[in-house]
Motif scaffolding. Structure first.
Motif, PDB file in Angstrom:
ATOM      1  N   TYR A 227     -11.052  37.152-165.589  1.00 16.91           N
ATOM      2  CA  TYR A 227     -12.208  38.020-165.504  1.00 16.91           C
ATOM      3  C   TYR A 227     -13.361  37.379-166.251  1.00 16.91           C
ATOM      4  CZ  TYR A 227     -15.395  41.874-166.177  1.00 16.91           C
ATOM      5  OH  TYR A 227     -16.513  42.646-166.193  1.00 16.91           O
ATOM      6  N   SER A 228     -14.530  37.476-165.698  1.00 11.16           N
ATOM      7  CA  SER A 228     -15.714  36.919-166.315  1.00 11.16           C
ATOM      8  C   SER A 228     -16.800  37.980-166.357  1.00 11.16           C
ATOM      9  CB  SER A 228     -16.196  35.726-165.490  1.00 11.16           C
ATOM     10  OG  SER A 228     -17.486  35.353-165.881  1.00 11.16           O
ATOM     11  N   PRO A 229     -17.638  37.967-167.369  1.00 12.83           N
ATOM     12  CA  PRO A 229     -18.736  38.941-167.381  1.00 12.83           C
ATOM     13  C   PRO A 229     -19.707  38.718-166.227  1.00 12.83           C
ATOM     14  CG  PRO A 229     -18.890  37.440-169.265  1.00 12.83           C
ATOM     15  CD  PRO A 229     -17.616  37.148-168.559  1.00 12.83           C
ATOM     16  N   TYR A 230     -19.611  37.574-165.575  1.00 12.36           N
ATOM     17  CA  TYR A 230     -20.484  37.278-164.440  1.00 12.36           C
ATOM     18  C   TYR A 230     -19.801  37.546-163.099  1.00 12.36           C
ATOM     19  CZ  TYR A 230     -22.776  34.825-168.218  1.00 12.36           C
ATOM     20  OH  TYR A 230     -23.369  34.518-169.407  1.00 12.36           O
ATOM     21  N   SER A 231     -18.644  38.187-163.127  1.00 16.68           N
ATOM     22  CA  SER A 231     -17.894  38.385-161.889  1.00 16.68           C
ATOM     23  C   SER A 231     -18.672  39.226-160.888  1.00 16.68           C
ATOM     24  CB  SER A 231     -16.539  39.014-162.183  1.00 16.68           C
ATOM     25  OG  SER A 231     -16.705  40.284-162.769  1.00 16.68           O
ATOM     26  N   TRP A 232     -19.532  40.098-161.348  1.00 19.26           N
ATOM     27  CA  TRP A 232     -20.355  40.876-160.425  1.00 19.26           C
ATOM     28  C   TRP A 232     -21.250  39.958-159.596  1.00 19.26           C
ATOM     29  CZ3 TRP A 232     -25.570  40.249-160.963  1.00 19.26           C
ATOM     30  CH2 TRP A 232     -25.996  39.687-162.186  1.00 19.26           C
ATOM     31  N   TRP A 233     -21.684  38.841-160.176  1.00 14.29           N
ATOM     32  CA  TRP A 233     -22.568  37.912-159.486  1.00 14.29           C
ATOM     33  C   TRP A 233     -21.807  37.113-158.430  1.00 14.29           C
ATOM     34  CZ3 TRP A 233     -27.656  37.176-159.201  1.00 14.29           C
ATOM     35  CH2 TRP A 233     -28.124  35.984-158.672  1.00 14.29           C
ATOM     36  N   TYR A 234     -20.557  36.818-158.717  1.00 15.46           N
ATOM     37  CA  TYR A 234     -19.756  36.004-157.798  1.00 15.46           C
ATOM     38  C   TYR A 234     -18.936  36.831-156.829  1.00 15.46           C
ATOM     39  CZ  TYR A 234     -20.965  32.321-161.029  1.00 15.46           C
ATOM     40  OH  TYR A 234     -21.646  31.442-161.807  1.00 15.46           O
ATOM     41  N   GLY A 235     -19.160  38.101-156.796  1.00 16.29           N
ATOM     42  CA  GLY A 235     -18.472  38.930-155.815  1.00 16.29           C
ATOM     43  C   GLY A 235     -17.171  39.509-156.308  1.00 16.29           C
ATOM     44  N   GLY A 236     -17.058  39.807-157.568  1.00 18.93           N
ATOM     45  CA  GLY A 236     -15.867  40.456-158.097  1.00 18.93           C
ATOM     46  C   GLY A 236     -14.876  39.474-158.669  1.00 18.93           C
ATOM     47  N   MET A 237     -13.769  40.037-159.095  1.00 21.33           N
ATOM     48  CA  MET A 237     -12.742  39.211-159.717  1.00 21.33           C
ATOM     49  C   MET A 237     -11.867  38.611-158.623  1.00 21.33           C
ATOM     50  SD  MET A 237     -10.673  40.527-162.972  1.00 21.33           S
ATOM     51  CE  MET A 237      -8.985  40.396-162.483  1.00 21.33           C
ATOM     52  N   GLY A 238     -11.649  37.352-158.667  1.00 21.35           N
ATOM     53  CA  GLY A 238     -10.830  36.724-157.642  1.00 21.35           C
ATOM     54  C   GLY A 238     -10.059  35.562-158.212  1.00 21.35           C
ATOM     55  N   ASN A 239      -9.203  35.034-157.398  1.00 20.93           N
ATOM     56  CA  ASN A 239      -8.424  33.874-157.798  1.00 20.93           C
ATOM     57  C   ASN A 239      -8.898  32.695-156.952  1.00 20.93           C
ATOM     58  OD1 ASN A 239      -6.571  32.162-158.854  1.00 20.93           O
ATOM     59  ND2 ASN A 239      -4.842  32.975-157.709  1.00 20.93           N
ATOM     60  N   ASN A 240      -9.663  31.830-157.566  1.00 16.76           N
ATOM     61  CA  ASN A 240     -10.167  30.660-156.875  1.00 16.76           C
ATOM     62  C   ASN A 240      -9.408  29.436-157.345  1.00 16.76           C
ATOM     63  OD1 ASN A 240     -12.222  32.130-155.571  1.00 16.76           O
ATOM     64  ND2 ASN A 240     -13.407  32.109-157.459  1.00 16.76           N
ATOM     65  N   VAL A 241      -8.862  28.693-156.408  1.00 17.54           N
ATOM     66  CA  VAL A 241      -8.146  27.473-156.731  1.00 17.54           C
ATOM     67  C   VAL A 241      -8.910  26.312-156.105  1.00 17.54           C
ATOM     68  CG1 VAL A 241      -5.983  26.202-156.483  1.00 17.54           C
ATOM     69  CG2 VAL A 241      -5.946  28.677-156.787  1.00 17.54           C
ATOM     70  N   TYR A 242      -9.187  25.303-156.933  1.00 16.47           N
ATOM     71  CA  TYR A 242      -9.928  24.144-156.488  1.00 16.47           C
ATOM     72  C   TYR A 242      -9.057  22.909-156.668  1.00 16.47           C
ATOM     73  CZ  TYR A 242     -13.560  27.568-157.254  1.00 16.47           C
ATOM     74  OH  TYR A 242     -14.289  28.716-157.237  1.00 16.47           O
ATOM     75  N   SER A 243      -9.185  22.011-155.725  1.00 15.25           N
ATOM     76  CA  SER A 243      -8.401  20.786-155.775  1.00 15.25           C
ATOM     77  C   SER A 243      -9.344  19.589-155.652  1.00 15.25           C
ATOM     78  CB  SER A 243      -7.402  20.784-154.620  1.00 15.25           C
ATOM     79  OG  SER A 243      -6.735  19.560-154.555  1.00 15.25           O
ATOM     80  N   ARG A 244      -9.032  18.547-156.414  1.00 16.89           N
ATOM     81  CA  ARG A 244      -9.836  17.328-156.368  1.00 16.89           C
ATOM     82  C   ARG A 244      -8.891  16.139-156.328  1.00 16.89           C
ATOM     83  NH1 ARG A 244     -12.466  13.419-159.640  1.00 16.89           N
ATOM     84  NH2 ARG A 244     -11.282  13.919-161.483  1.00 16.89           N
TER      85      ARG A 244
END
Length: 189
Positions: free
Chosen positions: A107-124
Motif C-alpha cells: 500500500y502506498s499513500p499515492y495509491s489513489w493516483w495509480y488507480g488503487g492498491m494492486g500487485n504489479n510485477v516487473y521483469s527486466r
C-alpha cells in the motif's frame, strides 16, 4: 494513454533503471604464500575461457590487459617481456543472461493516483558480465591471489564509457592486491 498511466510508466522505468545491479568486486588469496618474494610479472589472457564474443573480444582483452599493467606498475611490480617472471597474471571474462523481478504490492499513500492498491510485477532481462583475474606463482603455477568483478560491464553505449568502465573495474579488483613488491597482504588493506 492517460496522464496517470504515463506517470506510472515513467515511475516503473525509473525504478527498474535505478535497480540495475552494481559491479561487485571480491577477492581471495593464499595466506601461506609470502608475497615479498615477487617483483616481476607477465600478463596473459586465458584464451580458453574468453569465449564470449562481446566481453571476451580482442578489444576488451586489450582494455583489461592495459588496466592490469597500469595497476601492477603503480604497485611497484615490473613487467617482463623476455625471460622468466615471478608472477603470471591471467584473466578471463564470461557472461550470462539474468532476470530481475520486482514486485510492487504494498500500500502506498499515492495509491489513489495509480488507480488503487494492486500487485504489479516487473521483469527486466540483462546480461551479467564477470572479469576474473588469477595471479599465479610462475614457478609452481599455483594461484596465489584471485580477484573478480561481477555486474553489467558492457551496457555502455559509447566506446569511451566502456574503456572507463573496464579500467575502473580492473582498478577495483586490483586495489586489494598488495600495494608494492615486498609488502605482505596486511599492507594492502
Amino acid at each position: 494513454m492517460t496522464l496517470k498511466g504515463i506517470i506510472s510508466s515513467l515511475f516503473v522505468v525509473g525504478t527498474l533503471a535505478s535497480c540495475a545491479p552494481a559491479i561487485t568486486v571480491k577477492y581471495d588469496y593464499d595466506p601461506k604464500v609470502n608475497v615479498r618474494q615477487f617483483t616481476t610479472y607477465r600478463i596473459e589472457a586465458d584464451r580458453q575461457r574468453n569465449a564470449d564474443p562481446i566481453v571476451g573480444s580482442n578489444l576488451n582483452q586489450r582494455r583489461i590487459a592495459d588496466a592490469l599493467d597500469q595497476s601492477l606498475k603503480a604497485r611497484g611490480y615490473k613487467p617482463v617481456t623476455q625471460g622468466e617472471a615471478d608472477l603470471v597474471v591471467r584473466f578471463f571474462t564470461d557472461s550470462r543472461d539474468r532476470q530481475q523481478i520486482q514486485s510492487n504490492n504494498m500500500y502506498s499513500p499515492y495509491s489513489w493516483w495509480y488507480g488503487g492498491m494492486g500487485n504489479n510485477v516487473y521483469s527486466r532481462q540483462y546480461e551479467e558480465n564477470r572479469v576474473v583475474v588469477n595471479v599465479s606463482d610462475a614457478r609452481t603455477n599455483d594461484i596465489i591471489w584471485q580477484g573478480w568483478a561481477t555486474g553489467q560491464l558492457n551496457n555502455r553505449n559509447k566506446e569511451r564509457d566502456r574503456d572507463q568502465t573496464f579500467r575502473e573495474t580492473v582498478a577495483n579488483i586490483m586495489k586489494n592486491f598488495p600495494e608494492s613488491a615486498g609488502q605482505d597482504y596486511g599492507a594492502a588493506r
